[in-house]
Design a protein around this motif. Structure first.
Motif, PDB file in Angstrom:
ATOM      1  N   GLU A 138     -17.509  -2.691 -15.528  1.00  0.00           N
ATOM      2  CA  GLU A 138     -18.075  -3.746 -14.674  1.00  0.00           C
ATOM      3  C   GLU A 138     -17.600  -3.506 -13.245  1.00  0.00           C
ATOM      4  OE1 GLU A 138     -19.926  -6.775 -12.944  1.00  0.00           O
ATOM      5  OE2 GLU A 138     -20.362  -6.032 -14.945  1.00  0.00           O
ATOM      6  N   SER A 139     -18.442  -3.835 -12.281  1.00  0.00           N
ATOM      7  CA  SER A 139     -18.086  -3.585 -10.883  1.00  0.00           C
ATOM      8  C   SER A 139     -17.662  -4.839 -10.118  1.00  0.00           C
ATOM      9  CB  SER A 139     -19.263  -2.935 -10.145  1.00  0.00           C
ATOM     10  OG  SER A 139     -20.376  -3.813 -10.125  1.00  0.00           O
ATOM     11  N   TRP A 140     -18.150  -5.997 -10.491  1.00  0.00           N
ATOM     12  CA  TRP A 140     -17.857  -7.208  -9.725  1.00  0.00           C
ATOM     13  C   TRP A 140     -16.513  -7.783 -10.174  1.00  0.00           C
ATOM     14  CZ3 TRP A 140     -19.338 -12.804 -10.333  1.00  0.00           C
ATOM     15  CH2 TRP A 140     -19.284 -13.475  -9.113  1.00  0.00           C
ATOM     16  N   PRO A 141     -15.505  -7.834  -9.283  1.00  0.00           N
ATOM     17  CA  PRO A 141     -14.148  -8.244  -9.678  1.00  0.00           C
ATOM     18  C   PRO A 141     -14.057  -9.547 -10.482  1.00  0.00           C
ATOM     19  CG  PRO A 141     -14.087  -7.288  -7.500  1.00  0.00           C
ATOM     20  CD  PRO A 141     -15.551  -7.408  -7.873  1.00  0.00           C
ATOM     21  N   PRO A 142     -14.779 -10.616 -10.123  1.00  0.00           N
ATOM     22  CA  PRO A 142     -14.668 -11.817 -10.961  1.00  0.00           C
ATOM     23  C   PRO A 142     -15.133 -11.582 -12.402  1.00  0.00           C
ATOM     24  CG  PRO A 142     -15.557 -12.403  -8.822  1.00  0.00           C
ATOM     25  CD  PRO A 142     -15.551 -10.897  -8.887  1.00  0.00           C
ATOM     26  N   ASN A 143     -16.160 -10.740 -12.577  1.00  0.00           N
ATOM     27  CA  ASN A 143     -16.619 -10.445 -13.933  1.00  0.00           C
ATOM     28  C   ASN A 143     -15.674  -9.511 -14.669  1.00  0.00           C
ATOM     29  OD1 ASN A 143     -18.833 -12.087 -14.115  1.00  0.00           O
ATOM     30  ND2 ASN A 143     -20.322 -10.503 -13.632  1.00  0.00           N
ATOM     31  N   VAL A 144     -14.993  -8.619 -13.946  1.00  0.00           N
ATOM     32  CA  VAL A 144     -14.002  -7.746 -14.590  1.00  0.00           C
ATOM     33  C   VAL A 144     -12.938  -8.609 -15.249  1.00  0.00           C
ATOM     34  CG1 VAL A 144     -12.218  -6.006 -14.217  1.00  0.00           C
ATOM     35  CG2 VAL A 144     -14.416  -5.786 -13.048  1.00  0.00           C
ATOM     36  N   ALA A 145     -12.435  -9.582 -14.511  1.00  0.00           N
ATOM     37  CA  ALA A 145     -11.398 -10.473 -15.047  1.00  0.00           C
ATOM     38  C   ALA A 145     -11.933 -11.310 -16.205  1.00  0.00           C
ATOM     39  CB  ALA A 145     -10.865 -11.374 -13.934  1.00  0.00           C
ATOM     40  N   LYS A 146     -13.135 -11.826 -16.052  1.00  0.00           N
ATOM     41  CA  LYS A 146     -13.734 -12.652 -17.109  1.00  0.00           C
ATOM     42  C   LYS A 146     -13.958 -11.835 -18.380  1.00  0.00           C
ATOM     43  CE  LYS A 146     -17.640 -15.759 -17.842  1.00  0.00           C
ATOM     44  NZ  LYS A 146     -18.869 -16.290 -17.273  1.00  0.00           N
ATOM     45  N   ALA A 147     -14.495 -10.632 -18.218  1.00  0.00           N
ATOM     46  CA  ALA A 147     -14.739  -9.765 -19.376  1.00  0.00           C
ATOM     47  C   ALA A 147     -13.425  -9.379 -20.050  1.00  0.00           C
ATOM     48  CB  ALA A 147     -15.513  -8.517 -18.947  1.00  0.00           C
ATOM     49  N   ALA A 148     -12.411  -9.102 -19.259  1.00  0.00           N
ATOM     50  CA  ALA A 148     -11.117  -8.738 -19.831  1.00  0.00           C
ATOM     51  C   ALA A 148     -10.558  -9.882 -20.685  1.00  0.00           C
ATOM     52  CB  ALA A 148     -10.131  -8.354 -18.730  1.00  0.00           C
ATOM     53  N   ARG A 149     -10.644 -11.094 -20.196  1.00  0.00           N
ATOM     54  CA  ARG A 149     -10.157 -12.245 -20.973  1.00  0.00           C
ATOM     55  C   ARG A 149     -10.916 -12.391 -22.285  1.00  0.00           C
ATOM     56  NH1 ARG A 149     -10.119 -14.542 -15.845  1.00  0.00           N
ATOM     57  NH2 ARG A 149     -12.062 -15.650 -16.239  1.00  0.00           N
ATOM     58  N   LYS A 150     -12.203 -12.118 -22.246  1.00  0.00           N
ATOM     59  CA  LYS A 150     -13.037 -12.287 -23.439  1.00  0.00           C
ATOM     60  C   LYS A 150     -12.925 -11.102 -24.406  1.00  0.00           C
ATOM     61  CE  LYS A 150     -16.852 -14.546 -23.099  1.00  0.00           C
ATOM     62  NZ  LYS A 150     -16.582 -15.635 -24.002  1.00  0.00           N
ATOM     63  N   LEU A 151     -12.799  -9.885 -23.874  1.00  0.00           N
ATOM     64  CA  LEU A 151     -12.895  -8.695 -24.716  1.00  0.00           C
ATOM     65  C   LEU A 151     -11.558  -8.077 -25.122  1.00  0.00           C
ATOM     66  CD1 LEU A 151     -15.931  -7.077 -22.890  1.00  0.00           C
ATOM     67  CD2 LEU A 151     -15.947  -8.240 -25.115  1.00  0.00           C
ATOM     68  N   HIS A 152     -10.529  -8.205 -24.282  1.00  0.00           N
ATOM     69  CA  HIS A 152      -9.231  -7.616 -24.642  1.00  0.00           C
ATOM     70  C   HIS A 152      -8.729  -8.098 -25.998  1.00  0.00           C
ATOM     71  CE1 HIS A 152      -7.741  -6.118 -20.454  1.00  0.00           C
ATOM     72  NE2 HIS A 152      -8.682  -5.357 -20.969  1.00  0.00           N
ATOM     73  N   PRO A 153      -8.841  -9.395 -26.326  1.00  0.00           N
ATOM     74  CA  PRO A 153      -8.373  -9.840 -27.639  1.00  0.00           C
ATOM     75  C   PRO A 153      -9.118  -9.173 -28.806  1.00  0.00           C
ATOM     76  CG  PRO A 153      -8.650 -11.722 -26.202  1.00  0.00           C
ATOM     77  CD  PRO A 153      -9.242 -10.534 -25.491  1.00  0.00           C
ATOM     78  N   ARG A 154     -10.318  -8.634 -28.523  1.00  0.00           N
ATOM     79  CA  ARG A 154     -11.117  -7.958 -29.557  1.00  0.00           C
ATOM     80  C   ARG A 154     -10.864  -6.453 -29.574  1.00  0.00           C
ATOM     81  NH1 ARG A 154     -16.191 -10.105 -30.742  1.00  0.00           N
ATOM     82  NH2 ARG A 154     -15.988  -8.661 -32.487  1.00  0.00           N
TER      83      ARG A 154
END
Length: 75
Positions: free
Chosen positions: A23-39
């Motif tokens: 992902e390129s947009w910093p706010p989405n990078v953080a959001k995706a990390a919160r959602k996907l890292h646990p998986r």
């Protein structure tokens, strides 16, 4: 590629041993990390332009639901 906030990717029931989202947009990078890292999915900040930060043949499957830009020919 271009995973946004990771909402669509997070709907997958299972992931392979190696799963990566870009992902390129910093706010989405953080959001995706919160959602996907646990998986178990690694989220990589990527500028959305060539070259991709991976070696050729690094993945068996590459997806992008609705890319903001389409510049890849080898995917």
């Amino acid at each position: 590629m271009q995973t946004g906030g990771g909402e669509v990717l997070a709907e997958a029931e299972v992931f392979p041993r190696t799963a990566v989202a870009t992902e390129s947009w910093p706010p989405n990078v953080a959001k995706a990390a919160r959602k996907l890292h646990p998986r178990g999915v690694v989220v990589v900040a990527d500028p959305d332009e060539p070259p991709l930060p991976y070696a050729n043949d690094a993945f068996d499957l590459v997806t992008s639901r609705h890319p903001a830009t389409v510049w890849w020919t080898g995917v």
